[in-house]
Write a protein that holds these residues in place. Structure first.
Motif, mmCIF file in Angstrom:
data_model
loop_
_atom_site.group_PDB
_atom_site.id
_atom_site.type_symbol
_atom_site.label_atom_id
_atom_site.label_comp_id
_atom_site.label_asym_id
_atom_site.label_seq_id
_atom_site.Cartn_x
_atom_site.Cartn_y
_atom_site.Cartn_z
ATOM 1 N N HIS A 225 105.455 83.845 80.797
ATOM 2 C CA HIS A 225 104.876 83.589 79.412
ATOM 3 C C HIS A 225 104.917 85.263 78.512
ATOM 4 N N LEU A 226 104.323 86.006 79.348
ATOM 5 C CA LEU A 226 104.680 87.381 78.496
ATOM 6 C C LEU A 226 105.609 87.628 78.198
ATOM 7 N N ILE A 227 107.144 86.474 78.511
ATOM 8 C CA ILE A 227 108.315 87.333 78.088
ATOM 9 C C ILE A 227 108.994 86.050 76.956
ATOM 10 N N VAL A 228 108.655 85.071 77.494
ATOM 11 C CA VAL A 228 109.032 84.405 76.695
ATOM 12 C C VAL A 228 107.766 84.280 74.929
ATOM 13 N N LYS A 229 106.914 85.436 74.960
ATOM 14 C CA LYS A 229 105.767 84.513 73.829
ATOM 15 C C LYS A 229 105.432 86.704 74.387
ATOM 16 N N PRO A 230 105.841 87.135 74.124
ATOM 17 C CA PRO A 230 105.101 88.787 74.455
ATOM 18 C C PRO A 230 104.377 88.382 73.379
ATOM 19 N N PRO A 231 102.491 88.976 73.541
ATOM 20 C CA PRO A 231 101.686 89.428 73.014
ATOM 21 C C PRO A 231 101.813 89.705 71.407
ATOM 22 N N GLN A 232 101.652 89.821 70.611
ATOM 23 C CA GLN A 232 101.556 89.944 69.466
ATOM 24 C C GLN A 232 100.170 90.555 68.231
ATOM 25 N N SER A 233 99.542 90.067 68.335
ATOM 26 C CA SER A 233 98.492 89.977 67.869
ATOM 27 C C SER A 233 97.985 91.829 68.262
ATOM 28 N N TRP A 234 96.950 91.961 67.149
ATOM 29 C CA TRP A 234 95.990 92.629 67.495
ATOM 30 C C TRP A 234 95.280 92.503 68.717
#
Lengths: 277, 260
Positions: free
Chosen positions: B71-80
């Protein structure tokens, strides 16, 4: 611009494990520190709890996501939400870390190290002035623990001093972070304290750390160690108008255990012990 | 190297997938880079474990951590906020567990309960308020009644009784043997007071969908009559009463004239 009020005393972090103790109003501390981001939500139990705690204790806000060292500038949406929370809480002060957290809209959720260069100083100062103007208050910034050191024009302490000079910001001195970084990078922690501007240090953090494979890691999961207590005594001899707070974010013990540790801080500080003394 | 370039390079070194020995970095910096890289992965996986505690229990440490790392690869964290790292994790799980629909549905349920937990504090319309509002309703007023739901309320169709799995894990009871539903049903999540709730709907699900799409109570009755026959109107009224009692309804408003 809201200035930081004179405030000394001894506090703890507001953590879920201890919500009931704080809501009962029986925890003998002079203030509580919240992690700002945990309460930058639209509603529900977090804000309900915070409002109730706020009625019983002075609150300081401590953030982890401002990314004040970001070369791309600050996140306007983040600042707006932080301001909304600060307006609601009316904290004694708002702090964050001297670090950056990500690039191009991606966030590592870590406190990443800066090169202590003139370029970085200009970037950080520009961002601090922007944040202080947006929030309408003087901010505190905390020295981070670091696990690598870039070639630099100045030491971290010199960088912090210059940062205060140029922006008027204040400092949150994390004594454990000074110790961890001094061991990891081989500098003299006492000299580090000597290089900081006395009048700008307004809060002190204490915490425990752990030993990693190659270096010390700032884990906040253990009691404050003897070396850090010794450094704290040195710090208290130099910085006298400060509030002290113990951070524990993992392996959180019952509140009484933390209060006992806070009593050690009261005793060692040599400052007038408040509240429960 | 400029700050921008340094931060881009550093970020890539910390977050890039696969193994790396940081060959293009000064050897002095490599042990530290390894600390930041390990911390990134560990922190995010820990966050997902915390947010999706029951999904983690359901599929076990190894499968969960592998899914979280993916999940970290396909949806890396973008929010603060670290809490948003779990956004879309149910979609990631749906791709990874195509033959086990309960995994993604359980994750969806946990995620929506977390979102409901921190949703805006909408005052819900209570039974007394609705009784006062509707006491002079004409038949036309009832038919024109529009209902809006509390902000944190979410619904979706599910193929499994993921709610039963959630409850069994939460209460440390045996998980039902057959969780596959005979036909898809609608699962609703919302917050009542300060506590997140969920509920599997029955025949009233079609009526809820009608209201969510902007339909009136009259439209809802029509939908229910088509499904249930003459009892549909009574069922629609009963369902609306339950939703009000359970704090799902934020506002109700009739556009047709009421009795004076």
């Amino acid at each position: 611009m809201t200035e930081i009020p004179p405030f000394t005393g001894f506090g703890l972090g507001l953590r879920k494990d201890h919500y009931a103790d704080y809501l009962a109003g029986t925890v003998p501390v002079d203030f509580v520190e919240i992690i700002s981001e945990n309460f930058m939500v639209d509603g529900g139990r977090p804000l309900f709890t915070l409002d109730a705690v706020r009625e019983r204790y002075p609150v300081v806000m401590h953030g982890v996501s401002m990314s004040i060292g970001s070369a791309a500038g600050l996140d306007a949406g983040y600042l707006a939400r932080l301001k909304r929370l600060a307006d609601r809480v009316n904290p004694l002060w708002v702090s964050d870390h001297l670090c950056w957290t990500g690039v191009a809209g991606h966030n590592t959720h870590d406190l990443l190290p800066l090169p202590y260069s003139e370029e970085a100083l200009e970037t950080v100062c520009r961002n601090i002035l922007h944040a202080q103007e947006t929030l309408g208050r003087t901010l505190l910034f905390e020295n981070p623990s670091s696990y690598l050191a870039f070639d630099a024009d100045m030491t971290e302490a010199q960088f912090l001093a210059a940062m205060c000079e140029r922006t008027g910001c204040a400092l949150l001195l994390d004594v454990n972070n000074v110790y961890v970084s001094s061991v990891n990078h081989g500098f003299d922690p006492a000299a580090y304290l000597d290089a900081l501007p006395v009048s700008r240090v307004r809060q002190i953090h204490l915490a425990g750390h752990s030993r990693g494979q190659d270096m010390l890691i700032d884990t906040h999961d253990a009691p404050v160690c003897a070396d850090v207590w010794a450094l704290y005594q040195l710090a208290c001899a130099r910085f006298t108008s400060v509030a002290t707070m113990i951070e524990r974010d993992d392996a959180i013990p019952p509140i009484d255990v933390l209060l006992s540790e806070l009593d050690i801080a009261r005793r060692l500080s040599g400052h007038g012990a408040r509240y429960a003394a | 190297m400029t700050m921008v370039d340094l931060q881009r390079r550093f970020h890539a070194a910390v977050t890039s997938p696969g193994e790396t020995a940081f060959e293009d970095w000064d050897p002095v910096l490599r042990p530290g880079l390894a600390v930041y890289r390990n911390a990134y992965r560990a922190r995010l996986i820990e966050c997902l474990r915390s947010t999706f505690e029951k999904t983690w229990t359901w599929i076990g440490d190894e499968s969960f951590d592998a899914a979280a790392a993916h999940h970290l690869i396909v949806k890396p964290p973008q929010s603060w906020t670290l809490d948003d790292a779990g956004a879309g994790f149910d979609e990631t799980l749906a791709q990874l567990f195509p033959n086990d629909p309960e995994v993604a549905e359980l994750a969806w349920l946990e995620w929506q309960m977390q979102q409901a937990f921190i949703a805006a504090d909408d005052p819900a319309l209570d039974a007394a308020g609705f009784a006062a509002l509707s006491k002079d309703f004409t038949e036309e007023a009832w038919a024109s009644l529009r209902v809006s739901f509390v902000t944190g309320m979410r619904s979706r169709r599910v193929r499994t009784d993921c709610g039963a799995v959630w409850t069994a894990i939460a209460t440390d009871r045996e998980i039902p043997a057959d969780i596959l539903l005979a036909e898809a049903r609608t699962l609703v999540v919302w917050r009542q007071g300060l506590s997140p709730r969920f509920r599997m709907l029955g025949s009233e699900a079609a009526g809820l969908e009608t209201l969510q799409q902007g339909g009136t109570f009259g439209d809802m009755c029509e939908t229910m009559v088509k499904r249930l026959g003459a009892s549909g109107i009574e069922e629609a009224g009963r369902a609306l009463g339950v939703w009000i009692a359970q704090g799902l309804v934020r506002r109700a408003e009739a556009s047709a004239q009421q009795n004076r």
